[in-house]
Write a protein that holds these residues in place. Structure first.
Motif, mmCIF file in Angstrom:
data_model
loop_
_atom_site.group_PDB
_atom_site.id
_atom_site.type_symbol
_atom_site.label_atom_id
_atom_site.label_comp_id
_atom_site.label_asym_id
_atom_site.label_seq_id
_atom_site.Cartn_x
_atom_site.Cartn_y
_atom_site.Cartn_z
ATOM 1 N N PHE A 106 -82.230 3.631 77.182
ATOM 2 C CA PHE A 106 -81.753 4.034 75.852
ATOM 3 C C PHE A 106 -82.990 4.380 75.039
ATOM 4 O O PHE A 106 -83.649 3.516 74.472
ATOM 5 C CB PHE A 106 -80.959 2.882 75.226
ATOM 6 N N ALA A 107 -83.312 5.679 74.998
ATOM 7 C CA ALA A 107 -84.603 6.125 74.484
ATOM 8 C C ALA A 107 -84.807 5.840 73.005
ATOM 9 O O ALA A 107 -85.947 5.771 72.545
ATOM 10 C CB ALA A 107 -84.780 7.617 74.759
ATOM 11 N N VAL A 108 -83.729 5.685 72.245
ATOM 12 C CA VAL A 108 -83.882 5.486 70.802
ATOM 13 C C VAL A 108 -83.637 4.043 70.380
ATOM 14 O O VAL A 108 -83.466 3.752 69.201
ATOM 15 C CB VAL A 108 -82.958 6.448 70.015
ATOM 16 N N ALA A 109 -83.635 3.118 71.337
ATOM 17 C CA ALA A 109 -83.479 1.702 70.996
ATOM 18 C C ALA A 109 -84.717 1.223 70.252
ATOM 19 O O ALA A 109 -85.842 1.403 70.729
ATOM 20 C CB ALA A 109 -83.268 0.869 72.256
ATOM 21 N N PRO A 110 -84.568 0.611 69.095
ATOM 22 C CA PRO A 110 -85.738 0.175 68.326
ATOM 23 C C PRO A 110 -86.390 -1.054 68.957
ATOM 24 O O PRO A 110 -85.722 -1.919 69.519
ATOM 25 C CB PRO A 110 -85.151 -0.168 66.956
ATOM 26 N N SER A 111 -87.706 -1.120 68.858
ATOM 27 C CA SER A 111 -88.424 -2.332 69.245
ATOM 28 C C SER A 111 -88.252 -3.364 68.142
ATOM 29 O O SER A 111 -87.912 -3.037 67.005
ATOM 30 C CB SER A 111 -89.898 -2.023 69.467
ATOM 31 N N ARG A 112 -88.473 -4.642 68.456
ATOM 32 C CA ARG A 112 -88.326 -5.691 67.442
ATOM 33 C C ARG A 112 -89.116 -6.923 67.831
ATOM 34 O O ARG A 112 -89.472 -7.094 69.008
ATOM 35 C CB ARG A 112 -86.852 -6.053 67.243
ATOM 36 N N LYS A 113 -89.357 -7.756 66.860
ATOM 37 C CA LYS A 113 -90.075 -9.004 67.089
ATOM 38 C C LYS A 113 -89.136 -10.182 66.861
ATOM 39 O O LYS A 113 -88.383 -10.211 65.883
ATOM 40 C CB LYS A 113 -91.286 -9.110 66.171
ATOM 41 N N LEU A 114 -89.191 -11.126 67.784
ATOM 42 C CA LEU A 114 -88.419 -12.358 67.712
ATOM 43 C C LEU A 114 -89.395 -13.528 67.816
ATOM 44 O O LEU A 114 -90.577 -13.321 68.143
ATOM 45 C CB LEU A 114 -87.391 -12.399 68.853
ATOM 46 N N PRO A 115 -88.968 -14.747 67.549
ATOM 47 C CA PRO A 115 -89.888 -15.879 67.648
ATOM 48 C C PRO A 115 -90.543 -15.980 69.031
ATOM 49 O O PRO A 115 -89.860 -16.156 70.035
ATOM 50 C CB PRO A 115 -88.983 -17.086 67.375
#
Length: 356
Positions: A40-49
Motif C-alpha cells: 500500500f504505497a500511500v500508507a503513512p509511517s508513524r511512531k508508536l511507543p
C-alpha cells in the motif's frame, strides 16, 4: 542409497551450535518486510511507543521510477540488529520467486555483502523459491561460507501441493547450487544462536490446542540429484515413499530486545503461532513477548479456531501483533475487534524499528 548420495552432490551439513547460557540482549531490532502478499504505497509511517513504523511508499527520485516493489504469495524478511557497536544482518525466508527477491532487495537498499546469515523457516516454495536465484545473482559478493540455518533434513524433501485450490509440484531446493555459491548449510534442530544476535527456536513442539493442517506431501529420497536423505529424517517421516507434511523441521526466529522482551518471527506457523511463541520462550528463557510477526497460517481454519488463537495471544500479551502472509483476513478482523491497540498492519517494504 550410495547412488542417491552421489547424485545429491551434497556434503554432510554441519550441525549448528546449540545455545548455552543467556540469549544476547539487543539495543535495536529493525525488521524489514521484503516480500509479502500486499503493499500500500500511500500508507503513512508513524511512531508508536518504542517502535518506528516506516512504510516504503513509491521509492521516488529525480526521475519517474521504472520499477516498484513486487508483492506475491510468499514471505521474506530482513533483520538488522544492534548491540553496542555491533551490527548484524540476517535474511529470513526468500519469497516465491528470485525475481521478486532480487527486485525488492535492490529497491530497499539491502546490501548482499552485509548479510551475516540466512534462515529458512521450512521447506515450502513460497519461502525458499527466491533463495538459489538470489545467491547465484550475488555469487562472489556474499561472505564466504555464509551460513544457511534450517530446522532439519525435511527442508530438502521434494513437495507436492495437495490442498485446495489445485494440486501440483511445489518444488525442491537444489543443494548442489547452494554448494556452488559457497553457502554452508547448518541444522538447527535445537535452539541455536544465529550471527551472535538471533535465536532460532529449534523444532517446534505441539503443546497447545493448535493442530497441523497439512497442505503438502513430502517425497522421501532423491530424484535426479535433488531431495532428502531418509536416514536423516524421523522414523515417522520416512515410513513411506510419500508422506503428509507435518513440518517437524519448521523453526521460528527470535530476538531479545533489552528491557522489552522477545521479538518472534514466526514465518508461517504451520506448527501453530502459539506453539512457536512458547518454543521461543522456552529456548530463550525470556517470558515477555514484545512482538510477534509473521504468517500465522490461519486462513484455512474455521472461525472458532481463529478466535481461540486470538484468545491465546491475549493471554500471552505481546505488545505488538503483526500478521503477514498466510494469516488470513478473518484473524485481522477478529483481532482488530479484540486487541486493537496491539494489532499492526504491515506491507511489502514496511520497516519496523524496535528500540530498547
Amino acid at each position: 542409497m550410495i547412488l542417491a548420495t552421489l547424485l545429491a552432490g551434497s556434503k554432510p551439513v554441519r550441525a549448528a551450535e546449540a545455545v548455552t547460557g543467556s540469549v544476547p540482549e539487543l539495543d535495536r531490532v529493525a525488521v524489514r518486510i521484503v516480500i509479502d502478499s500486499y503493499q500500500f504505497a500511500v500508507a503513512p509511517s508513524r511512531k508508536l511507543p518504542g517502535l518506528d513504523v516506516q512504510n516504503f511508499g513509491w521509492g521516488l527520485g529525480d526521475k519517474p521510477p521504472r520499477r516498484t516493489l513486487i508483492s506475491e504469495f510468499g514471505l521474506a524478511m530482513q533483520v538488522e540488529s544492534r548491540r553496542g557497536n555491533e551490527t548484524r544482518n540476517i535474511l529470513i525466508d526468500f519469497g516465491f520467486t528470485p525475481e521478486a527477491l532480487l527486485n525488492n532487495t535492490n529497491l530497499l537498499g539491502i546490501d548482499p555483502a552485509a548479510i551475516d546469515a540466512l534462515v529458512l523457516s521450512h521447506g515450502h516454495l513460497d519461502h525458499f523459491g527466491g533463495l538459489v536465484g538470489f545467491l547465484q545473482a550475488h555469487n562472489g559478493k556474499l561472505k564466504p561460507k555464509l551460513p544457511l540455518f534450517v530446522g532439519g533434513e525435511g527442508c530438502f524433501c521434494a513437495r507436492e501441493w495437495t490442498g485446495p485450490p489445485v494440486r501440483g509440484s511445489f518444488g525442491v531446493i537444489d543443494r548442489k547450487a547452494l554448494e556452488e555459491v559457497d553457502v554452508a548449510v547448518a541444522y538447527a534442530e535445537r535452539p541455536t544462536l544465529v550471527a551472535d544476535h538471533a535465536l532460532t527456536t529449534g523444532q517446534i513442539s505441539p503443546k497447545s490446542f493448535e493442530k497441523v493442517l497439512s497442505p503438502s506431501a513430502m517425497t522421501i529420497g532423491f530424484d535426479r540429484g535433488v531431495g532428502c536423505h531418509p536416514e536423516r529424517l524421523s522414523e515417522a517421516e520416512r515410513s513411506a515413499p510419500v508422506v503428509p507434511d507435518q513440518f517437524q523441521h519448521e523453526i521460528a526466529t527470535a530476538f531479545n530486545l533489552k528491557g522489552r522482551g522477545l521479538i518472534v518471527l514466526t514465518s508461517c506457523s504451520h506448527r501453530g503461532v502459539v506453539n512457536a511463541i512458547r518454543q521461543a520462550q522456552a529456548a530463550s528463557g525470556v517470558e515477555k513477548i514484545h512482538a510477534v510477526i509473521g504468517g500465522f497460517h490461519l486462513a484455512p481454519y474455521q472461525e472458532e479456531y481463529v478466535r481461540d488463537t486470538v484468545k491465546a495471544l491475549q493471554e500471552i500479551d505481546p505488545t505488538y501483533v503483526v500478521p503477514l502472509h498466510c494469516t488470513g483476513e478473518p484473524f485481522y478482523e477478529i483481532a482488530r475487534a479484540t486487541i486493537p491497540a496491539k494489532l499492526l498492519r504491515s506491507y511489502t517494504g514496511t520497516r519496523l524499528v524496535f528500540e530498547a
